[in-house]
Design a protein around this motif. Structure first.
Motif, PDB file in Angstrom:
ATOM      1  N   ALA A   2      -5.831  18.953   5.854  1.00 55.43           N
ATOM      2  CA  ALA A   2      -4.870  17.852   5.383  1.00 55.43           C
ATOM      3  C   ALA A   2      -5.750  16.943   5.208  1.00 55.43           C
ATOM      4  O   ALA A   2      -6.584  16.494   5.800  1.00 55.43           O
ATOM      5  N   SER A   3      -5.285  15.809   4.265  1.00 55.38           N
ATOM      6  CA  SER A   3      -5.890  14.664   3.994  1.00 55.38           C
ATOM      7  C   SER A   3      -5.020  13.564   3.313  1.00 55.38           C
ATOM      8  O   SER A   3      -4.346  14.007   2.368  1.00 55.38           O
ATOM      9  N   HIS A   4      -5.030  12.611   3.886  1.00 51.16           N
ATOM     10  CA  HIS A   4      -4.003  11.389   3.077  1.00 51.16           C
ATOM     11  C   HIS A   4      -5.209  10.481   2.720  1.00 51.16           C
ATOM     12  O   HIS A   4      -5.952   9.753   3.626  1.00 51.16           O
ATOM     13  N   GLU A   5      -5.090   9.605   1.665  1.00 50.84           N
ATOM     14  CA  GLU A   5      -5.678   8.428   1.383  1.00 50.84           C
ATOM     15  C   GLU A   5      -4.652   7.353   1.422  1.00 50.84           C
ATOM     16  O   GLU A   5      -3.371   7.489   0.954  1.00 50.84           O
ATOM     17  N   PHE A   6      -5.118   6.013   1.762  1.00 50.13           N
ATOM     18  CA  PHE A   6      -4.254   4.857   1.796  1.00 50.13           C
ATOM     19  C   PHE A   6      -4.723   3.912   0.624  1.00 50.13           C
ATOM     20  O   PHE A   6      -6.041   3.735   0.690  1.00 50.13           O
ATOM     21  N   HIS A   7      -3.855   3.773  -0.241  1.00 51.64           N
ATOM     22  CA  HIS A   7      -4.223   2.999  -1.372  1.00 51.64           C
ATOM     23  C   HIS A   7      -3.454   1.397  -1.209  1.00 51.64           C
ATOM     24  O   HIS A   7      -2.372   1.489  -1.222  1.00 51.64           O
ATOM     25  N   VAL A   8      -4.144   0.485  -1.633  1.00 51.07           N
ATOM     26  CA  VAL A   8      -3.812  -0.839  -1.863  1.00 51.07           C
ATOM     27  C   VAL A   8      -3.316  -0.714  -3.377  1.00 51.07           C
ATOM     28  O   VAL A   8      -4.190  -0.264  -4.240  1.00 51.07           O
ATOM     29  N   LEU A   9      -2.057  -0.921  -3.819  1.00 50.72           N
ATOM     30  CA  LEU A   9      -1.597  -1.039  -5.197  1.00 50.72           C
ATOM     31  C   LEU A   9      -2.377  -2.252  -5.762  1.00 50.72           C
ATOM     32  O   LEU A   9      -2.008  -3.292  -5.505  1.00 50.72           O
ATOM     33  N   ALA A  10      -2.864  -1.846  -6.929  1.00 52.02           N
ATOM     34  CA  ALA A  10      -3.459  -3.043  -7.986  1.00 52.02           C
ATOM     35  C   ALA A  10      -3.960  -2.584  -9.146  1.00 52.02           C
ATOM     36  O   ALA A  10      -4.364  -1.220  -9.435  1.00 52.02           O
ATOM     37  N   GLU A  11      -3.567  -3.145 -10.070  1.00 52.65           N
ATOM     38  CA  GLU A  11      -3.678  -2.613 -11.870  1.00 52.65           C
ATOM     39  C   GLU A  11      -5.281  -2.327 -11.806  1.00 52.65           C
ATOM     40  O   GLU A  11      -5.641  -1.296 -12.584  1.00 52.65           O
ATOM     41  N   SER A  12      -6.196  -2.980 -11.122  1.00 52.35           N
ATOM     42  CA  SER A  12      -7.583  -2.710 -11.474  1.00 52.35           C
ATOM     43  C   SER A  12      -7.922  -1.643 -10.424  1.00 52.35           C
ATOM     44  O   SER A  12      -9.432  -1.215 -10.584  1.00 52.35           O
ATOM     45  N   GLY A  13      -7.013  -0.890  -9.843  1.00 53.82           N
ATOM     46  CA  GLY A  13      -7.673   0.300  -8.978  1.00 53.82           C
ATOM     47  C   GLY A  13      -8.358   1.353 -10.000  1.00 53.82           C
ATOM     48  O   GLY A  13      -7.897   1.669 -10.913  1.00 53.82           O
ATOM     49  N   PHE A  58       0.899  -1.269  -0.058  1.00 50.01           N
ATOM     50  CA  PHE A  58      -0.148  -0.062  -0.128  1.00 50.01           C
ATOM     51  C   PHE A  58       1.069   1.288   0.129  1.00 50.01           C
ATOM     52  O   PHE A  58       2.187   1.148   0.485  1.00 50.01           O
ATOM     53  N   ARG A  59       0.457   2.236  -0.246  1.00 49.74           N
ATOM     54  CA  ARG A  59       1.053   3.763  -0.257  1.00 49.74           C
ATOM     55  C   ARG A  59      -0.076   4.697   0.324  1.00 49.74           C
ATOM     56  O   ARG A  59      -1.118   4.482   0.138  1.00 49.74           O
ATOM     57  N   ALA A  60       0.380   5.618   1.278  1.00 47.60           N
ATOM     58  CA  ALA A  60      -0.206   6.686   1.680  1.00 47.60           C
ATOM     59  C   ALA A  60      -0.032   7.760   0.654  1.00 47.60           C
ATOM     60  O   ALA A  60       1.076   8.114   0.176  1.00 47.60           O
ATOM     61  N   VAL A  61      -1.137   8.509   0.353  1.00 49.75           N
ATOM     62  CA  VAL A  61      -0.673   9.598  -0.848  1.00 49.75           C
ATOM     63  C   VAL A  61      -1.771  11.083  -0.354  1.00 49.75           C
ATOM     64  O   VAL A  61      -2.545  10.656   0.354  1.00 49.75           O
ATOM     65  N   LEU A  62      -1.371  11.957  -0.555  1.00 49.32           N
ATOM     66  CA  LEU A  62      -1.779  13.234  -0.424  1.00 49.32           C
ATOM     67  C   LEU A  62      -2.927  13.232  -1.179  1.00 49.32           C
ATOM     68  O   LEU A  62      -3.113  12.726  -2.442  1.00 49.32           O
ATOM     69  N   ALA A  63      -4.169  13.856  -0.725  1.00 45.24           N
ATOM     70  CA  ALA A  63      -5.456  13.506  -1.381  1.00 45.24           C
ATOM     71  C   ALA A  63      -6.136  15.102  -1.335  1.00 45.24           C
ATOM     72  O   ALA A  63      -5.810  15.940  -0.612  1.00 45.24           O
ATOM     73  N   ASP A  64      -7.095  14.898  -2.177  1.00 43.96           N
ATOM     74  CA  ASP A  64      -8.058  16.253  -2.296  1.00 43.96           C
ATOM     75  C   ASP A  64      -8.852  16.198  -1.059  1.00 43.96           C
ATOM     76  O   ASP A  64      -9.438  15.293  -0.670  1.00 43.96           O
ATOM     77  N   THR A  65      -8.913  17.316  -0.562  1.00 45.35           N
ATOM     78  CA  THR A  65     -10.016  17.283   0.734  1.00 45.35           C
ATOM     79  C   THR A  65     -11.340  17.651   0.109  1.00 45.35           C
ATOM     80  O   THR A  65     -12.297  17.443   1.200  1.00 45.35           O
TER      81      THR A  65
END
Length: 573
Positions: A206-217, A192-199
């Motif tokens: 501040a806002s961060h999204e946590f994304h699981v990395l996957a082709e189908s994302g 996964f990665r934490a990424v800066l996100a749109d509030t």
RNA sequence: CGGAGUGUAGCUCAGCUUGGUAGAGCACCACGUUCGGGACGUGGGGGUCGGAGGUUCAAAUCCUCUCAUUCCGACCA
């Protein structure tokens, strides 16, 4: 658990309406069954996984000092009217009435409820900060539910809400939640990665999204090649060109371009590369105006950025064909910035092109050899487009590459949006009433199950990360019904495994081995041991992990210790 | 909500063009032979052909409406 008494509802064939691999495998492995669009039952096997995910989240939230509670899923309209969201949330909010015609909704989220609770219960700054969480079913009437539990209407979410006297305290809890989420997704065994996100509409700092990395994302994430920087593509800034625009060489000419509407068609027709062509998009502005956006032909409009431009309607919506025809006099494929009387925003990259091609605002005609500052005024430029692979990183170090991710967590600093709308405050040290500052922190529990499969599978089925596997070990004796000696030995080992605390699925169905193996692989059990009469003779038991190519033989008396070590090796990671 | 598609047995689908007694494979039940990588034989159960209306002597098939569902675009955990 014995398979003879445990409902394994596996399917050999892939259900036709499942598009992505996790949805297909969840149906085939019998984890879920669809009830209606966006509504799924969790079968016993799926529920085991779900509970393991929940437990990891719960222990880590508790460890971070958050306190679990449980709020109703049905919520009165009054609180939503108070926050203003009864009006603004839109049709995604499932509104219902009771027998007295009182209005309620099925909660899509719980800011209103927790804020109401806190304003009643928390009176003093001494009771802050506090962080409440729950793991609960939500309902969002999604426009288009899809991909099984990846985007369902009813789903399980862990939602947490923190309350603070000031933003410094909020920042501390926010940082703690960031670290806690990192622990949670690590323990879940996900990349996964934490990424800066749109509030977004929620606002805040501040806002961060946590994304699981996957082709189908469904989301695109931009990573820096040089630093740890990662940002949602929606939000990733692009900048004016580093090098000055080349000098004009061509003169502007009007050319016939019959039936050439798309950039690809135009580019092929005029033998000009797409990055030499500019496209002009018309969107709705305030007060029924139309606003033009000019981008390089090979670039994609970023609708989040565009909607933030002065005068542009948010959310972004495109002008309709009749509106464009009435306003400009031609159709979409022939629009251009030359002699265009609309308010126009030009992207940084579009401004850097010399001798460009663009629509002439006459049906079937384009200009070639157009130059800013000569054929039309030199405009100011803006950031309108989506960042692309190879663009400079917004944090200033290196270039970005784009990968896809599945959003499984989102943390926000809310500020006082809800607390001020609903007048939630405490008395501070000076005895003065102060509105509290809030943060909120969500994790899509059901979505995690799908995301884990999306990231961990092969041709045979699911490969569960060890910590969330429904069972740790499959015990598969071959031809159990033909040998009472084997049955006795398998029963005995099963009891020993249970006593050793190893979560075992004992396949005592007396099926052909191929079927047992295929089922155990489909449902993704991480470890498998096979017993047979042959093995009894030699005193060995066969072991194979879900990812091994070859099985290995283990002496019968060492098998418990061997499995125990395998399990420890994984949980230590 | 716009665009495209699909609804026939639990699952995967054929049949529809050209109307004439509803089919196959898998799954399920019984018996037998097999059985260390999704076996085979024989027999069996299971379908108001999504629903309603219409055309017709006759509709899974043609027409109209409707419902459900999947995929592609704007939201979000």
């Amino acid at each position: 658990m014995r398979t003879s008494t445990y409902p394994l509802h596996t399917l050999k064939e892939t259900p036709a309406d499942a598009e992505i691999i996790s949805h297909q495998l969840m149906l085939r492995a019998g984890l879920i069954r669809r009830l209606a669009s966006g509504l799924y039952s969790w079968m016993p096997l799926g529920l085991r996984v779900l509970r393991k995910v929940e437990n990891i989240i719960r222990t880590e939230m508790d460890r971070a000092g958050a306190v679990e509670l449980l709020m109703p899923s049905i919520q009165p309209a009054e609180l939503w009217q108070e926050s203003g969201r009864w009006e603004h949330y839109g049709p995604e909010l499932l509104r219902i009435q009771d027998r007295h015609s009182r209005e309620f909704c099925y909660g899509p989220t719980h800011e209103e409820i927790i804020t109401d609770l806190v304003r009643r219960e928390i009176r003093s700054y001494k009771q802050l900060p506090v962080n409440f969480y729950q793991i609960q079913t939500k309902f969002r009437d999604e426009i288009r539910p899809r991909f099984g539990v990846m985007r369902s209407r009813e789903f399980i979410m862990k939602d947490a809400y923190s309350f603070h006297l000031d933003s410094k305290s909020l920042q501390q809890t926010y940082d703690l939640m960031y670290a806690t989420y990192t622990r949670i997704f690590t323990r879940l065994g996900l990349k996964f990665r934490a990424v800066l996100a749109d509030t977004g509409s929620i606002g805040g700092n501040a806002s961060h999204e946590f994304h699981v990395l996957a082709e189908s994302g469904e989301d695109a994430i931009a990573f820096s090649s040089e630093s740890a920087f990662a940002v949602n593509v929606e939000l990733a800034e692009t900048f004016p060109a580093a090098t000055p625009r080349p000098a004009a060489q061509a003169s502007m000419q009007l050319v016939d371009t019959p039936d050439q509407h798309t950039i690809d068609e135009l580019s092929a027709f005029l033998a000009a590369p797409p990055e030499q062509c500019l496209k002009t998009l018309l969107v709705k502005g305030e007060d029924d105006t139309i606003i033009a956006l000019v981008l390089r032909g090979d670039h994609a409009l970023n609708s989040v950025k565009a909607a933030k431009l002065d005068g542009v309607l948010s959310p972004l919506s495109f002008s309709t064909e009749p509106e464009i025809l009435a306003c400009v006099g031609c159709r979409v494929g022939s629009l251009g910035p030359v002699n265009l009387t609309l308010r126009t925003y030009v992207d940084h990259a579009a401004l850097a092109v010399a001798d460009f091609v663009c629509g002439a605002n006459q049906e079937g005609k384009h200009y070639i050899g157009v130059n800013w500052g000569r054929d039309l005024p030199e405009p100011e430029s803006f950031d309108l487009r989506c960042i692309q692979d190879g663009d400079p990183s917004p944090d200033g170090s290196g270039t970005v590459s784009i990968v896809r991710g599945i959003e499984v967590g989102h943390i926000f600093q809310l500020g006082t949006k809800y607390s001020s709308a609903m007048n939630a405050g405490v008395l501070d040290e000076d005895g003065k009433h102060r509105i509290v500052t809030m943060g909120c922190y969500g994790i899509g529990v059901t979505r995690i199950v799908a995301a884990a499969i999306e990231q961990n599978h092969d041709n045979h089925g699911i490969i569960w990360p060890s910590n969330i596997a429904p069972f740790q070990l499959a015990l598969a004796p071959i031809n159990l019904h033909k040998s009472s000696r084997l049955k006795d030995a398998a029963d005995k080992l099963y009891i020993q495994l249970q006593e050793a605390g190893i979560d075992t699925l004992y396949d005592d169905r007396t099926l052909r081995p191929g079927i047992m193996f295929a089922d155990m692989e489909l449902i993704g059990i991480p470890h498998r041991i096979v017993m047979s009469d042959r093995g009894l003779e030699s005193g060995e038991i066969e072991y194979k992990s879900r990812t091994d190519d070859q099985a290995t033989q283990i002496p019968r008396e060492q098998v418990i210790e061997f499995i125990r070590q395998k399990l420890q090796a994984v949980s230590a990671n």
